[in-house]
Design an enzyme around this catalytic site. Structure first.
Site, short mmCIF file in Angstrom:
data_model
loop_
_atom_site.label_atom_id
_atom_site.label_comp_id
_atom_site.label_asym_id
_atom_site.label_seq_id
_atom_site.Cartn_x
_atom_site.Cartn_y
_atom_site.Cartn_z
N LYS A 1 67.26 -45.75 26.83
CA LYS A 1 67.16 -44.52 26.01
C LYS A 1 68.47 -44.24 25.26
O LYS A 1 69.45 -44.95 25.43
CB LYS A 1 66.79 -43.34 26.90
CG LYS A 1 65.72 -43.64 27.94
CD LYS A 1 64.36 -43.98 27.34
CE LYS A 1 63.47 -44.53 28.42
NZ LYS A 1 62.08 -44.38 28.29
C1 LIG Z 1 61.29 -44.26 29.65
C2 LIG Z 1 60.05 -43.50 29.55
C3 LIG Z 1 59.56 -42.72 30.63
C4 LIG Z 1 60.16 -42.72 32.01
O1 LIG Z 1 61.50 -42.50 32.13
P1 LIG Z 1 62.29 -43.09 33.39
O2 LIG Z 1 63.59 -42.39 33.36
O3 LIG Z 1 62.41 -44.57 33.19
O4 LIG Z 1 61.50 -42.76 34.62
C5 LIG Z 1 58.41 -41.98 30.41
N1 LIG Z 1 57.77 -41.98 29.23
C6 LIG Z 1 58.20 -42.72 28.19
C7 LIG Z 1 57.46 -42.64 26.90
C8 LIG Z 1 59.34 -43.51 28.32
O5 LIG Z 1 59.73 -44.26 27.28
#
Ligand SMILES: *Cc1c(COP(=O)(O)O)cnc(C)c1O
Length: 377
Positions: A187
């Site tokens: 992210k």
């Molecule tokens: C990365 C992501 C998640 C989950 O986040 P984590 O921190 O990896 O648990 C949920 N929804 C979307 C669309 C994502 O890209």
């Protein structure tokens, strides 16, 4: 210069420097490793950045989504509309509370739910919609809320990809009552693993703080501990928050750099006929968390041939986000027909994009893409 000798150009790479290493080292020396003062500081800084009333840190974005559904009182027997094209977590989260994910198709321009794709997925039991701002592109929140809220359907934001994106001029994550963020290394900013729930009212923030900490009642601080409901260990650590505080300071630089690289891709690749390239919607701006392209039906090579050819030439590319309505965990006797989701499944790719990507790396990716498209320069 021969890029092949420098190794593969990765699809993504978090930007971490000596500042993060120092912050982590200081936290270790402080002896305060679990949830403590740095988590509180990170929450305050994050809520200011996003413009949310309160921010509550969690152990992951998935945990943030789970708690967001609990606070909205979604549970057994409820249907929750989710985009088929998303990370698996968007569809898993309703299951955590005993609810049933119902897959909706996405809009081809944004890869996001729209009011019309949601409308087609509504049932008599729909209680909530999880709107993901997929790969950083903001969804059209106002039209979605105008559809859902008069029907008593809660709108939650899966903003896990969208820190630094904007909708109608203000940060994504504040255009609904509750939004979940993630700090996974994929992210915009990272804490290794980690998440955040942003809310616009204090009672929800208080309940979230309790739920992430085994259901501990906040009123009991000075007295004996009491537990009014069953909660979880979804706490963030101070070690993670120390990284988050440094990363948050880099956010505007990261987003500016990502947007610059995305504009360059748009300029260099936009001339190939039939190719659809991710771009800002009219109502907002993307952080371009991933840079996707939808190949035309008559592209000279298949998507998978393209990916392996790029890799042979030293560039990592990927299929874009896959549709989930056909995954074994969710597919029923008959999975719905979601043509746009299926089109993304077959023909979408993601190109490398990360803040420290160099001009020569980006030029290399573009040259290879143009060659695959049959355009030699
Ligand atoms: C990365 C992501 C998640 C989950 O986040 P984590 O921190 O990896 O648990 C949920 N929804 C979307 C669309 C994502 O890209």
């Amino acid at each position: 210069m021969d890029i092949a000798h420098q190794g593969i150009i990765p699809i993504a790479k978090p930007w971490l420097g000596p500042e993060e290493a120092e912050a982590a080292a200081r936290t270790v020396v402080s002896g305060f490793l679990d949830q403590g003062p740095k988590v509180a500081r990170f929450e305050a800084a994050f809520s200011r950045t996003v413009g949310a009333r309160k921010a509550v840190a969690t152990s992951s974005g998935t945990a943030a989504l789970h708690l967001a559904l609990m606070v909205q009182k979604i549970g057994v027997g409820d249907d929750v509309v989710v985009p088929s094209v998303s990370s698996i977590e968007t569809a898993s989260a309703p299951r955590f509370v005993g609810a049933n994910p119902v897959f909706a198709d996405v809009d081809q321009a944004t890869m996001n739910l729209s009011s019309s794709t949601i409308e087609q997925a509504l049932t008599a039991h729909t209680r909530a919609v999880i709107v993901a701002h997929q790969l950083g592109v903001p969804a059209d929140m106002e039209s979605i809320r105008n559809l859902c809220e008069p029907k008593g359907i809660a709108v939650l934001e899966d903003a896990t990809c969208a820190l630094g994106s904007t909708y109608l001029g203000s940060p994504v994550g504040t255009h609904s009552t509750i939004a979940a963020f993630s700090f996974n290394p994929r992210k915009t900013i990272t804490t290794g693993e980690g998440g955040m729930v942003c809310v616009q009212n204090d009672p929800w923030a208080q309940r979230l703080r309790s739920l992430r900490n085994h259901g501990l009642s906040m009123r009991s601080h000075t007295m004996n501990e009491t537990y009014e409901e069953t909660g979880f260990n979804y706490r963030m650590t101070d070690l993670q928050a120390a990284l988050g505080l440094v990363q948050l300071e880099r956010l505007s630089t990261i987003v500016r750099r990502r947007r610059h690289l995305a504009m360059t891709y748009q300029l260099l690749l936009g001339t190939v006929p039939g190719v659809q390239i991710v771009e800002d919607p009219l109502y907002g701006t993307s952080n371009f968390q991933s840079f996707w392209i939808l190949l035309p039906d008559d592209f000279p090579v298949t998507r998978d041939e393209f990916i392996s050819w790029m890799l042979q030439n030293g560039v990592s590319t990927r299929r874009a986000v896959q549709p989930r309505h056909r995954e074994g965990a969710f597919a029923g006797k008959s999975s719905p027909s979601l043509p746009v989701a299926d089109r993304f499944a077959r023909q979408a790719i993601v190109l490398p994009l990360f803040p420290q990507m160099t001009e020569s790396e980006q030029n290399r990716v573009c040259e290879l893409f143009m060659a695959a498209a049959g355009h030699t320069t």
